[in-house]
Design an enzyme around this catalytic site. Structure first.
Site, PDB file in Angstrom:
ATOM      1  N   GLY A   1     -32.086   5.391 -29.798  1.00  0.00           N
ATOM      2  CA  GLY A   1     -31.518   5.814 -28.521  1.00  0.00           C
ATOM      3  C   GLY A   1     -31.960   7.249 -28.276  1.00  0.00           C
ATOM      4  O   GLY A   1     -31.844   8.106 -29.173  1.00  0.00           O
ATOM      5  N   ALA A   2     -32.462   7.507 -27.061  1.00  0.00           N
ATOM      6  CA  ALA A   2     -33.104   8.798 -26.796  1.00  0.00           C
ATOM      7  C   ALA A   2     -32.232  10.011 -27.161  1.00  0.00           C
ATOM      8  O   ALA A   2     -32.687  10.903 -27.896  1.00  0.00           O
ATOM      9  CB  ALA A   2     -33.543   8.848 -25.330  1.00  0.00           C
TER      10      ALA A   2
ATOM     11  N   ARG B   1     -41.133   9.070 -33.148  1.00  0.00           N
ATOM     12  CA  ARG B   1     -41.069   8.086 -32.060  1.00  0.00           C
ATOM     13  C   ARG B   1     -41.593   8.758 -30.790  1.00  0.00           C
ATOM     14  O   ARG B   1     -41.034   9.751 -30.348  1.00  0.00           O
ATOM     15  CB  ARG B   1     -39.631   7.567 -31.867  1.00  0.00           C
ATOM     16  CG  ARG B   1     -39.172   6.735 -33.066  1.00  0.00           C
ATOM     17  CD  ARG B   1     -38.011   5.847 -32.730  1.00  0.00           C
ATOM     18  NE  ARG B   1     -38.386   4.764 -31.839  1.00  0.00           N
ATOM     19  CZ  ARG B   1     -37.490   4.009 -31.194  1.00  0.00           C
ATOM     20  NH1 ARG B   1     -36.198   4.257 -31.319  1.00  0.00           N
ATOM     21  NH2 ARG B   1     -37.888   3.021 -30.414  1.00  0.00           N
TER      22      ARG B   1
ATOM     23  N   GLN C   1     -30.943  -4.904 -29.680  1.00  0.00           N
ATOM     24  CA  GLN C   1     -29.942  -3.820 -29.598  1.00  0.00           C
ATOM     25  C   GLN C   1     -28.754  -4.204 -28.716  1.00  0.00           C
ATOM     26  O   GLN C   1     -27.654  -3.697 -28.901  1.00  0.00           O
ATOM     27  CB  GLN C   1     -30.588  -2.541 -29.046  1.00  0.00           C
ATOM     28  CG  GLN C   1     -31.580  -1.869 -29.979  1.00  0.00           C
ATOM     29  CD  GLN C   1     -32.991  -2.289 -29.670  1.00  0.00           C
ATOM     30  OE1 GLN C   1     -33.245  -3.426 -29.283  1.00  0.00           O
ATOM     31  NE2 GLN C   1     -33.932  -1.386 -29.843  1.00  0.00           N
TER      32      GLN C   1
ATOM     33  N   ASP D   1     -35.377   6.387 -21.609  1.00  0.00           N
ATOM     34  CA  ASP D   1     -35.946   7.211 -22.674  1.00  0.00           C
ATOM     35  C   ASP D   1     -36.757   8.371 -22.134  1.00  0.00           C
ATOM     36  O   ASP D   1     -36.995   9.363 -22.823  1.00  0.00           O
ATOM     37  CB  ASP D   1     -36.830   6.359 -23.595  1.00  0.00           C
ATOM     38  CG  ASP D   1     -35.956   5.470 -24.442  1.00  0.00           C
ATOM     39  OD1 ASP D   1     -35.513   4.428 -23.938  1.00  0.00           O
ATOM     40  OD2 ASP D   1     -35.684   5.851 -25.594  1.00  0.00           O
TER      41      ASP D   1
ATOM     42  N   ASN E   1     -37.775   2.783 -19.988  1.00  0.00           N
ATOM     43  CA  ASN E   1     -36.644   2.337 -20.824  1.00  0.00           C
ATOM     44  C   ASN E   1     -37.109   1.137 -21.648  1.00  0.00           C
ATOM     45  O   ASN E   1     -38.265   0.687 -21.548  1.00  0.00           O
ATOM     46  CB  ASN E   1     -35.433   1.991 -19.940  1.00  0.00           C
ATOM     47  CG  ASN E   1     -34.165   1.773 -20.756  1.00  0.00           C
ATOM     48  OD1 ASN E   1     -33.818   2.596 -21.605  1.00  0.00           O
ATOM     49  ND2 ASN E   1     -33.483   0.666 -20.529  1.00  0.00           N
ATOM     50  N   LYS E   2     -36.219   0.596 -22.418  1.00  0.00           N
ATOM     51  CA  LYS E   2     -36.524  -0.521 -23.320  1.00  0.00           C
ATOM     52  C   LYS E   2     -37.289  -1.638 -22.617  1.00  0.00           C
ATOM     53  O   LYS E   2     -36.992  -1.972 -21.472  1.00  0.00           O
ATOM     54  CB  LYS E   2     -35.201  -1.041 -23.896  1.00  0.00           C
ATOM     55  CG  LYS E   2     -35.290  -2.195 -24.865  1.00  0.00           C
ATOM     56  CD  LYS E   2     -36.227  -1.952 -26.017  1.00  0.00           C
ATOM     57  CE  LYS E   2     -35.953  -0.690 -26.789  1.00  0.00           C
ATOM     58  NZ  LYS E   2     -37.007  -0.359 -27.779  1.00  0.00           N
TER      59      LYS E   2
HETATM   60  O1  MRU Z   1     -35.748   1.589 -29.202  1.00  0.00           O
HETATM   61  P1  MRU Z   1     -34.407   2.175 -28.922  1.00  0.00           P
HETATM   62  O2  MRU Z   1     -33.276   1.357 -29.446  1.00  0.00           O
HETATM   63  O3  MRU Z   1     -34.332   3.614 -29.361  1.00  0.00           O
HETATM   64  O4  MRU Z   1     -34.304   2.162 -27.342  1.00  0.00           O
HETATM   65  C1  MRU Z   1     -33.151   2.634 -26.712  1.00  0.00           C
HETATM   66  C2  MRU Z   1     -33.195   2.508 -25.249  1.00  0.00           C
HETATM   67  O5  MRU Z   1     -34.122   1.991 -24.675  1.00  0.00           O
HETATM   68  C3  MRU Z   1     -32.060   3.118 -24.490  1.00  0.00           C
HETATM   69  O6  MRU Z   1     -31.822   2.426 -23.299  1.00  0.00           O
HETATM   70  C4  MRU Z   1     -32.414   4.571 -24.151  1.00  0.00           C
HETATM   71  O7  MRU Z   1     -32.804   5.269 -25.300  1.00  0.00           O
HETATM   72  C5  MRU Z   1     -31.298   5.275 -23.512  1.00  0.00           C
HETATM   73  S1  MRU Z   1     -30.033   5.661 -24.652  1.00  0.00           S
HETATM   74  C6  MRU Z   1     -28.740   6.400 -23.884  1.00  0.00           C
END
Ligand code: MRU
Length: 365
Positions: free
Chosen positions: A54-55, A90, A203, A244, A254-255
């Site tokens: 998560g960012a 990352r 997730q 992100d 985003n994801k």
């Molecule tokens: O690969 P991840 O689990 O780090 O990805 C997370 C996401 O895509 C979230 O939507 C994003 O980081 C926002 S978190 C508030």
């Protein structure tokens, strides 16, 4: 937020004041395990293998990683090594570079013996700021849910679809996408969340469902392909996701899979919102599709799945033919034109250069 009734954050200074503790998010929802990080290498590893993810939480962990590194070697060379090691963990979440740049700017001018204390203070400040920002996103987003609830003349919950986990597990506390949801629920508004499972790492199914359940928020896990169907049948009142990296023009990275949800939302007239903390804005770029680096993760995340067996054991199984290759881009970009509003800690911005500049005149470059 609470775990078993106890207020819990995702990262904190350990009682020995010499290490940091985190929740191992690769074990959820089946096991709640706390892991101690004591070195730069451990912090970098925790980000890379997604014990934390998560960012905003990646940024906070990087902040503490710089502190752990300064405890080991606070020389100029040590500072550079720590920055470079953490930076490559990352590539997509801009909060990582933001936290590391802040640390480098703060620590470089200091004499080496003073750097560890300053790094610890900065890491703690990043965490407190994250909590305050997310609370602000909740306050700014709550009226959107209130307005949707007011339109429900026949009663029933406001149905909100979310993708991945932009909940408190992805931040230090509250979450971004989930902050308005938790606030609406706590204010007595009936909400129900459609939780995208979010392949390949699930997730949504593993983390968002777990945290919503812990807080008592009604929710239903759905496969990633189901959202469009529910939208067509009037069962989604709004979509809210995290991000992100959002560009200065409002393109939202985003994801993986977020873009498809935004397309379906537009086709069905469903508002598509993004919870956007300001440290996640990349003011240096405008075109997200062209300029955001997309992390490519291991094929095994696609070809295998991990879950709990009926006997309680945890197992990882192969779900593809042994020799089929797999591609695994971890993020995608939703162009600003598909976004209804960016819910920031300063209010809701129109997804455009002008919209973001109006709320953040002090940040534009
Ligand atoms: O690969 P991840 O689990 O780090 O990805 C997370 C996401 O895509 C979230 O939507 C994003 O980081 C926002 S978190 C508030």
């Amino acid at each position: 937020m609470k775990v078993n009734g106890q207020a819990t954050r995702t990262i904190w200074l350990a009682e020995d004041a010499e290490s940091v503790e985190i929740i191992d998010q690769t074990k959820l929802p089946h096991l709640f395990e706390i892991v101690r990080l004591t070195t730069l290498a451990e912090a970098a590893h925790a980000i890379e293998v997604m014990l934390v993810r998560g960012a905003p939480l990646i940024g906070a962990t990087a902040g503490y990683g710089m502190w752990l590194a300064m405890r080991q070697d606070s020389s100029d060379a040590g500072l550079l090594t720590a920055y470079e090691r953490l930076f490559v963990t990352r590539p997509t979440a801009v909060n990582l570079g933001w936290a590391l740049d802040s640390a480098r700017a703060r620590l470089s001018p200091l004499p080496p013996p003073d750097r560890a204390a300053a790094a610890l203070a900065l890491a703690a400040a990043i965490c407190e700021e994250d909590v305050a920002i997310n609370r602000g996103i909740g306050v700014a987003g709550l009226p959107v849910i209130q307005a949707l609830a007011a339109k429900k003349t026949k009663g029933g919950p406001v149905n909100i679809l979310t993708h991945c986990n932009a909940g408190w597990l992805a931040t230090v506390d509250w979450g971004t996408a989930t902050a308005p949801i938790y606030m609406a629920h706590d204010a007595g508004i009936q909400v129900h969340v459609w939780v995208d499972e979010t392949r390949p790492r699930n997730q949504g199914a593993s983390l968002t469902a777990w945290e919503l359940g812990n807080h008592g928020v009604p929710h239903t896990v759905i496969v990633d392909n189901a959202g469009g169907h529910f939208m067509q049948h009037g069962q989604v009142d709004m979509v809210i996701t995290g991000t992100d990296r959002t560009t200065a023009a409002g393109d939202v990275c985003n994801k993986i899979g977020t873009y498809l949800k935004a397309l379906a939302a537009q086709d069905n007239g469903v508002p598509f919102y993004v919870g956007l903390p300001s440290p996640t804005i990349d003011w240096t770029i405008e075109n997200g599709v062209r300029d955001v680096p997309i992390e490519e993760r291991a094929a095994e995340e696609v070809t295998r799945m991990t879950g709990r067996l009926d006997d309680g054991g945890i197992a990882t199984v192969l779900i593809t033919p042994e020799n089929s290759p797999a591609a695994n881009p971890a993020f995608d970009v939703t162009p600003a034109r598909l976004v209804t509003g960016l819910i920031t800690e300063r209010g809701i911005a129109e997804p455009s250069v002008e919209g973001l500049a109006m709320l953040f005149p002090d940040r534009i470059r």
